[in-house]
Design an enzyme around this catalytic site. Structure first.
Site, short mmCIF file in Angstrom:
data_model
loop_
_atom_site.label_atom_id
_atom_site.label_comp_id
_atom_site.label_asym_id
_atom_site.label_seq_id
_atom_site.Cartn_x
_atom_site.Cartn_y
_atom_site.Cartn_z
N CYS A 3 0.83 -1.21 0.00
CA CYS A 3 0.00 0.00 0.00
C CYS A 3 0.87 1.26 0.00
CB CYS A 3 -0.95 -0.03 1.18
SG CYS A 3 -0.25 0.53 2.72
N CYS A 6 2.84 1.92 3.21
CA CYS A 6 3.96 0.98 3.33
C CYS A 6 5.12 1.45 2.44
CB CYS A 6 3.55 -0.44 2.95
SG CYS A 6 2.63 -1.29 4.25
N ASP A 29 0.43 15.77 5.58
CA ASP A 29 -0.61 15.37 4.63
C ASP A 29 -0.41 16.14 3.31
OD1 ASP A 29 -3.68 13.99 5.01
OD2 ASP A 29 -3.34 15.26 3.27
N ASN A 86 -10.23 7.69 10.63
CA ASN A 86 -11.35 7.25 9.79
C ASN A 86 -11.31 5.72 9.62
OD1 ASN A 86 -12.18 9.94 9.31
ND2 ASN A 86 -10.63 10.16 7.72
N GLY A 92 -14.82 7.98 5.12
CA GLY A 92 -13.88 8.65 4.22
C GLY A 92 -12.47 8.09 4.27
N THR A 94 -9.49 6.56 2.87
CA THR A 94 -9.08 6.34 1.48
C THR A 94 -7.81 5.50 1.38
OG1 THR A 94 -7.89 8.45 1.52
CG2 THR A 94 -10.11 8.48 0.62
N HIS A 97 -4.40 1.72 5.45
CA HIS A 97 -3.26 1.50 6.35
C HIS A 97 -3.52 2.46 7.50
CE1 HIS A 97 1.33 0.88 6.92
NE2 HIS A 97 0.89 1.60 7.94
N HIS A 99 -4.03 5.11 10.21
CA HIS A 99 -3.30 6.35 10.44
C HIS A 99 -4.18 7.32 11.21
CE1 HIS A 99 -5.47 6.58 6.62
NE2 HIS A 99 -5.65 7.86 6.90
N HIS A 101 -4.96 11.26 11.93
CA HIS A 101 -4.77 12.64 11.48
C HIS A 101 -4.56 13.53 12.70
CE1 HIS A 101 -6.53 12.16 7.30
NE2 HIS A 101 -6.98 11.06 7.87
P1 5GP Z 1 -7.97 8.95 5.03
O1 5GP Z 1 -8.95 9.65 4.14
O2 5GP Z 1 -7.64 7.56 4.56
O3 5GP Z 1 -8.32 9.00 6.49
O4 5GP Z 1 -6.65 9.83 4.93
C1 5GP Z 1 -5.72 9.71 3.93
C2 5GP Z 1 -4.95 11.01 3.88
O5 5GP Z 1 -3.75 10.77 3.15
C3 5GP Z 1 -5.69 12.13 3.14
O6 5GP Z 1 -5.85 13.25 4.02
C4 5GP Z 1 -4.80 12.45 1.95
O7 5GP Z 1 -4.72 13.83 1.67
C5 5GP Z 1 -3.45 11.89 2.36
N1 5GP Z 1 -2.65 11.40 1.25
C6 5GP Z 1 -3.07 10.71 0.15
N2 5GP Z 1 -2.03 10.39 -0.64
C7 5GP Z 1 -0.93 10.90 -0.05
C8 5GP Z 1 0.46 10.91 -0.40
O8 5GP Z 1 0.89 10.38 -1.43
N3 5GP Z 1 1.30 11.54 0.47
C9 5GP Z 1 0.87 12.15 1.62
N4 5GP Z 1 1.79 12.73 2.39
N5 5GP Z 1 -0.42 12.15 1.99
C10 5GP Z 1 -1.31 11.54 1.16
ZN ZN Z 2 0.47 -0.52 4.44
#
Ligand code: 5GP
Ligand code: ZN
Length: 111
Positions: A3, A6, A29, A86, A92, A94, A97, A99, A101
């Site tokens: 992913c 990773c 982010d 999330n 939401g 996306t 893996h 994480h 915020h």
């Molecule tokens: P989720 O929506 O899964 O809780 O948060 C994923 C976060 O990862 C989003 O806020 C998005 O802006 C961030 N994100 C997506 N792709 C990348 C990336 O390639 N690099 C970084 N630093 N953040 C990313």
């Molecule tokens: Zn991963």
């Protein structure tokens, strides 16, 4: 296939990593929704909270301690910050893996 987080953990793709230890990275982010928007990412690939196991309990405790430390370093510990985790598509999530915020640095619509 590995992913995105990773790959970032393994330095296969670049990211602005502001903190790293044996078990975590903290990165900026790519699409910040607050003046400070960081992601606290365990190096272990856990897809979501749904996949946590009892053996992960120390790691998950440490996740919040890393967030606390970074919030203090960034100077938002007194002004306030939001920690968001999330789980699944309705929330939401996306990147599959786990994480956390960390958002702060001013009263904004999200606050
Ligand atoms: P989720 O929506 O899964 O809780 O948060 C994923 C976060 O990862 C989003 O806020 C998005 O802006 C961030 N994100 C997506 N792709 C990348 C990336 O390639 N690099 C970084 N630093 N953040 C990313
Ligand atoms: Zn991963």
């Amino acid at each position: 296939m590995e992913c995105l987080f990773c790959k970032i953990v393994n330095k296969e793709i670049p990211a602005e990593i502001i903190y790293e230890d044996d078990n975590f990275i903290v990165l900026k982010d790519i699409e910040p929704k607050a003046p400070i928007h960081l992601l606290v990412v365990p190096k272990k690939h856990i897809p979501s909270v749904n996949h946590l196991e009892l053996k992960d309990k120390t790691l998950i405790g440490e996740l919040f301690l890393v967030a606390q430390k970074i919030a203090k370093e960034k100077g938002v510990d007194k002004t306030g910050y939001r920690l968001t985790l999330n789980v699944g598509k309705d929330a939401g999530q996306t990147i599959d893996h786990l994480h956390l915020h960390l958002m702060g640095g001013g009263k904004l619509p999200w606050a």
